[in-house]
Design a protein around this motif. Structure first.
Motif, PDB file in Angstrom:
ATOM      1  N   GLY A 175       0.667  -1.149  -0.422  1.00 14.41           N
ATOM      2  CA  GLY A 175       0.195  -0.176  -0.173  1.00 14.41           C
ATOM      3  C   GLY A 175       0.648   1.332  -0.009  1.00 14.41           C
ATOM      4  O   GLY A 175       0.757   1.964  -0.278  1.00 14.41           O
ATOM      5  N   ALA A 190       2.518   1.952  -3.068  1.00 18.26           N
ATOM      6  CA  ALA A 190       0.854   2.636  -4.384  1.00 18.26           C
ATOM      7  C   ALA A 190       0.855   3.828  -4.217  1.00 18.26           C
ATOM      8  O   ALA A 190       0.443   5.035  -4.696  1.00 18.26           O
ATOM      9  CB  ALA A 190      -0.010   1.607  -4.370  1.00 18.26           C
ATOM     10  N   SER A 246      -6.579   6.782 -12.935  1.00 18.89           N
ATOM     11  CA  SER A 246      -6.392   5.021 -12.916  1.00 18.89           C
ATOM     12  C   SER A 246      -4.560   5.040 -12.769  1.00 18.89           C
ATOM     13  O   SER A 246      -4.358   5.580 -12.896  1.00 18.89           O
ATOM     14  CB  SER A 246      -6.741   4.633 -13.905  1.00 18.89           C
ATOM     15  OG  SER A 246      -6.839   2.410 -13.977  1.00 18.89           O
ATOM     16  N   LEU A 247      -4.392   4.063 -11.744  1.00 19.53           N
ATOM     17  CA  LEU A 247      -3.485   3.600 -11.684  1.00 19.53           C
ATOM     18  C   LEU A 247      -2.511   2.120 -11.103  1.00 19.53           C
ATOM     19  O   LEU A 247      -3.732   1.242 -10.550  1.00 19.53           O
ATOM     20  CB  LEU A 247      -2.660   3.895  -9.758  1.00 19.53           C
ATOM     21  CG  LEU A 247      -1.110   3.805  -8.795  1.00 19.53           C
ATOM     22  CD1 LEU A 247      -0.738   4.690  -9.844  1.00 19.53           C
ATOM     23  CD2 LEU A 247      -1.571   4.378  -7.726  1.00 19.53           C
ATOM     24  N   THR A 248      -1.711   1.538 -12.233  1.00 18.05           N
ATOM     25  CA  THR A 248      -1.661   0.201 -12.229  1.00 18.05           C
ATOM     26  C   THR A 248      -0.210  -0.162 -11.573  1.00 18.05           C
ATOM     27  O   THR A 248       1.170   0.554 -12.422  1.00 18.05           O
ATOM     28  CB  THR A 248      -1.157  -0.116 -14.006  1.00 18.05           C
ATOM     29  OG1 THR A 248      -3.325  -0.461 -13.937  1.00 18.05           O
ATOM     30  CG2 THR A 248      -1.100  -1.705 -13.438  1.00 18.05           C
ATOM     31  N   VAL A 249       0.463  -0.615 -10.522  1.00 17.54           N
ATOM     32  CA  VAL A 249       1.826  -1.223  -9.582  1.00 17.54           C
ATOM     33  C   VAL A 249       1.360  -2.131 -10.270  1.00 17.54           C
ATOM     34  O   VAL A 249       0.961  -3.301  -9.472  1.00 17.54           O
ATOM     35  CB  VAL A 249       1.497  -0.828  -8.273  1.00 17.54           C
ATOM     36  CG1 VAL A 249       2.390  -1.258  -7.851  1.00 17.54           C
ATOM     37  CG2 VAL A 249       0.426   0.736  -7.882  1.00 17.54           C
ATOM     38  N   ASP A 250       3.014  -2.688 -10.619  1.00 20.20           N
ATOM     39  CA  ASP A 250       3.305  -4.266 -10.707  1.00 20.20           C
ATOM     40  C   ASP A 250       4.947  -4.247 -10.106  1.00 20.20           C
ATOM     41  O   ASP A 250       5.455  -3.285 -10.297  1.00 20.20           O
ATOM     42  CB  ASP A 250       4.014  -4.105 -12.724  1.00 20.20           C
ATOM     43  CG  ASP A 250       3.448  -4.044 -13.644  1.00 20.20           C
ATOM     44  OD1 ASP A 250       1.856  -4.430 -13.174  1.00 20.20           O
ATOM     45  OD2 ASP A 250       3.214  -3.673 -14.282  1.00 20.20           O
ATOM     46  N   PHE A 251       4.702  -5.397  -9.048  1.00 17.97           N
ATOM     47  CA  PHE A 251       5.542  -5.549  -8.210  1.00 17.97           C
ATOM     48  C   PHE A 251       6.028  -6.431  -8.704  1.00 17.97           C
ATOM     49  O   PHE A 251       5.734  -7.494  -8.371  1.00 17.97           O
ATOM     50  CB  PHE A 251       4.397  -6.116  -6.918  1.00 17.97           C
ATOM     51  CG  PHE A 251       3.300  -5.101  -5.608  1.00 17.97           C
ATOM     52  CD1 PHE A 251       4.074  -4.183  -5.170  1.00 17.97           C
ATOM     53  CD2 PHE A 251       2.124  -4.709  -6.843  1.00 17.97           C
ATOM     54  CE1 PHE A 251       3.352  -2.729  -4.373  1.00 17.97           C
ATOM     55  CE2 PHE A 251       1.379  -3.741  -5.978  1.00 17.97           C
ATOM     56  CZ  PHE A 251       1.823  -2.895  -4.835  1.00 17.97           C
ATOM     57  N   ALA A 303      -6.058   2.250  -2.729  1.00 17.91           N
ATOM     58  CA  ALA A 303      -5.047   1.199  -2.963  1.00 17.91           C
ATOM     59  C   ALA A 303      -3.795   0.080  -1.454  1.00 17.91           C
ATOM     60  O   ALA A 303      -4.272  -1.006  -2.396  1.00 17.91           O
ATOM     61  CB  ALA A 303      -3.624   1.535  -3.436  1.00 17.91           C
ATOM     62  N   ASP A 327      -5.156  -3.538  -1.641  1.00 10.19           N
ATOM     63  CA  ASP A 327      -3.612  -4.900  -2.085  1.00 10.19           C
ATOM     64  C   ASP A 327      -4.164  -5.696  -0.641  1.00 10.19           C
ATOM     65  O   ASP A 327      -4.149  -6.383  -0.829  1.00 10.19           O
ATOM     66  CB  ASP A 327      -2.493  -3.593  -1.594  1.00 10.19           C
ATOM     67  CG  ASP A 327      -1.760  -4.862  -1.954  1.00 10.19           C
ATOM     68  OD1 ASP A 327      -0.717  -5.222  -2.431  1.00 10.19           O
ATOM     69  OD2 ASP A 327      -0.393  -4.329  -1.183  1.00 10.19           O
ATOM     70  N   THR A 382       1.137  -9.666  -4.430  1.00  7.27           N
ATOM     71  CA  THR A 382       0.600  -8.981  -5.603  1.00  7.27           C
ATOM     72  C   THR A 382       1.465  -9.578  -6.696  1.00  7.27           C
ATOM     73  O   THR A 382       2.752  -8.267  -6.365  1.00  7.27           O
ATOM     74  CB  THR A 382      -0.017  -7.595  -4.823  1.00  7.27           C
ATOM     75  OG1 THR A 382      -0.381  -7.953  -3.436  1.00  7.27           O
ATOM     76  CG2 THR A 382      -0.260  -6.976  -6.350  1.00  7.27           C
ATOM     77  N   ALA A 383       1.122  -9.252  -7.812  1.00  3.45           N
ATOM     78  CA  ALA A 383       1.989  -9.351  -8.706  1.00  3.45           C
ATOM     79  C   ALA A 383       1.450  -7.131  -9.543  1.00  3.45           C
ATOM     80  O   ALA A 383       2.827  -7.118  -9.499  1.00  3.45           O
ATOM     81  CB  ALA A 383       2.156 -10.402  -9.723  1.00  3.45           C
ATOM     82  N   SER A 384       0.046  -7.675  -9.979  1.00  2.00           N
ATOM     83  CA  SER A 384      -0.037  -6.355  -9.726  1.00  2.00           C
ATOM     84  C   SER A 384      -1.246  -6.293  -9.573  1.00  2.00           C
ATOM     85  O   SER A 384      -2.127  -6.367  -9.305  1.00  2.00           O
ATOM     86  CB  SER A 384      -0.235  -6.399 -11.576  1.00  2.00           C
ATOM     87  OG  SER A 384      -0.206  -5.693 -12.300  1.00  2.00           O
ATOM     88  N   LEU A 385      -1.201  -4.965  -9.557  1.00  2.00           N
ATOM     89  CA  LEU A 385      -2.949  -3.638  -9.087  1.00  2.00           C
ATOM     90  C   LEU A 385      -3.434  -3.290  -9.310  1.00  2.00           C
ATOM     91  O   LEU A 385      -2.336  -2.218 -10.022  1.00  2.00           O
ATOM     92  CB  LEU A 385      -2.825  -3.245  -7.600  1.00  2.00           C
ATOM     93  CG  LEU A 385      -3.531  -3.156  -7.043  1.00  2.00           C
ATOM     94  CD1 LEU A 385      -4.886  -3.837  -6.344  1.00  2.00           C
ATOM     95  CD2 LEU A 385      -3.673  -2.449  -5.220  1.00  2.00           C
ATOM     96  N   THR A 386      -4.408  -2.912  -9.805  1.00  2.00           N
ATOM     97  CA  THR A 386      -4.729  -1.855 -10.964  1.00  2.00           C
ATOM     98  C   THR A 386      -6.413  -1.395  -9.887  1.00  2.00           C
ATOM     99  O   THR A 386      -6.703  -1.832  -9.936  1.00  2.00           O
ATOM    100  CB  THR A 386      -5.992  -2.292 -12.226  1.00  2.00           C
ATOM    101  OG1 THR A 386      -4.047  -2.548 -13.225  1.00  2.00           O
ATOM    102  CG2 THR A 386      -5.589  -0.905 -12.957  1.00  2.00           C
ATOM    103  N   VAL A 387      -6.068   0.686  -9.886  1.00  2.67           N
ATOM    104  CA  VAL A 387      -6.919   0.519  -9.301  1.00  2.67           C
ATOM    105  C   VAL A 387      -7.712   2.242 -10.148  1.00  2.67           C
ATOM    106  O   VAL A 387      -7.064   2.878 -10.809  1.00  2.67           O
ATOM    107  CB  VAL A 387      -6.721   1.990  -7.486  1.00  2.67           C
ATOM    108  CG1 VAL A 387      -7.821   1.941  -6.783  1.00  2.67           C
ATOM    109  CG2 VAL A 387      -5.974   0.714  -7.178  1.00  2.67           C
TER     110      VAL A 387
END
Lengths: 164, 164
Positions: free
Chosen positions: A62, A65, A107-112, B65, B69, B105-110
């Motif tokens: 979190g 992000a 919109s927000l996309t996070v790749d961990f 986010a 998550d 989490t690999a990927s998260l889109t908010v």
């Protein structure tokens, strides 16, 4: 150096992540990346240890992000000002009647990509991808030393006062 | 009712958002949505006022986010256990030699649809979209009273001990 967030109008300055008027927030300070690629933006931060992930020693998802979110919207405003030949914060100049430039996240996309270590200064960079009307798209990276730990893509939309 | 997070092994329980062993975190408690659609999961939370957005009275984007998550990875573990006919936390039973089920989490889109108000109990729900090998895809919504404020999509990957 004045940060983008230092120029936010007072009414937008209360964000936990980046508001200069928040009493105890992170107060992120985003700049042009003058030591790297000056068309990009950068923010450096060592998140407080309280924001641990499930396994100690890692930053929680979190928070990652959140860093992208705050730096992304600050960068969107900076990219918009640059594209319009405006100086960031020109709305604060004496006798200015220019409207402030602020963006919100659509919109927000996070790749961990790998765990992000704690107690390390993180560097988050943003690069402009597209400006179209009120929309800005940008991509970001989060580095811990030389390790790319996460990346993100944001669609931000220009804030418009109701009735404006 | 025991929450999914109550069953996390101790080594995974230190997350600021959802770890039962974090000294001052949010300690999210995710459950099956027994009062709604019990194939879905739900968590209820009123984020502390410190996590303000730029304009006072709204929850900051990073916190939103973060809620997705933590609830998403907890829900992924629950969906996997259900699909495998396992009981969540069976790895904690006496004499169990079952490995714990944890997802990262690999990927998260908010998608931020409207400002999320502060001082309102938020309800975040997750629905399983797909399980394929170690991957789970799920979608989530965040409601403040009857208002849909944000939605999200997550790709989570099953945690595997190195060498396992």
């Amino acid at each position: 150096m004045t940060a983008f967030q230092d120029e936010y109008p007072e009414k937008f300055s209360h964000c936990f992540g980046c508001g200069k008027s928040h009493p105890s927030g992170l107060r992120l300070k985003s700049h042009w990346d003058m030591e790297g690629n000056p068309i990009d933006t950068i923010v450096s931060v060592t998140p407080p240890e309280i924001y641990s992930g499930g396994v100690p020693g890692h930053v929680y998802g979190g928070m990652i992000a959140a860093l992208f979110d705050c730096h992304g919207t600050a960068s969107a405003a900076a990219f918009a000002c640059r594209a319009e030949g405006r100086k960031i914060g020109d709305w604060n100049l004496p006798d200015s009647d220019l409207p402030p430039v602020r963006y919100v996240t659509a919109s927000l996309t996070v790749d961990f990509l790998r765990p992000t270590p704690q107690n390390v200064e993180l560097k988050i960079r943003a690069r402009l991808l597209m400006i179209e009307g009120r929309k800005i798209e940008l991509e970001m990276t989060l580095m811990a030393d030389d390790l790319l730990c996460a990346k993100a893509r944001m669609l931000a939309v220009r804030f418009q006062e109701k009735g404006a």
